[in-house]
Motif scaffolding. Structure first.
Motif: not given
Length: 105
Positions: A74-92
């Motif tokens: 949950x913390x990683x998912x929230x933190x991934x929104x801050x740097x650009x384009x990190x939500x994609x590799x996190x989702x994968x």
């Protein structure tokens, strides 16, 4: 393991959040670095990305609750929104780890 409906929502919102980040970055390039500066891209993608960011945060919290993620996910998912384009590799990565699948408990 098949992806749950909430996992699909999270994956879709993560993609949209990254897409709007890319649009905002391109808009900022044309506003600040281009030979003929224009703020149109930032005026369009700024608010769109702001909404996408807020939706991503809400969906991340809902997914963490409904899919019973560990606290670190949950913390990683929230933190991934801050740097650009990190939500994609996190989702994968979440998909590979089975965090977007329905809980088997």
């Amino acid at each position: 393991m098949p992806i749950s409906p909430m996992g699909r929502v999270f994956a879709t919102v993560a993609f949209v959040e990254a897409l709007t980040w890319a649009g905002l970055l391109i808009g900022m390039y044309f506003k600040y670095q281009a030979a003929d500066p224009t703020p149109v891209g930032v005026k369009i993608f700024g608010p769109v990305h702001g909404v996408a960011f807020m939706v991503y945060v809400v969906v991340s919290v809902l997914a963490a609750i409904r899919l019973r993620w560990p606290w670190w996910a949950a913390l990683l998912a929230l933190a991934a929104a801050v740097p650009p384009l990190v939500t994609l590799p996190l989702e994968w990565w979440f998909k590979r780890r089975g965090l977007l699948s329905a809980s088997v408990r």
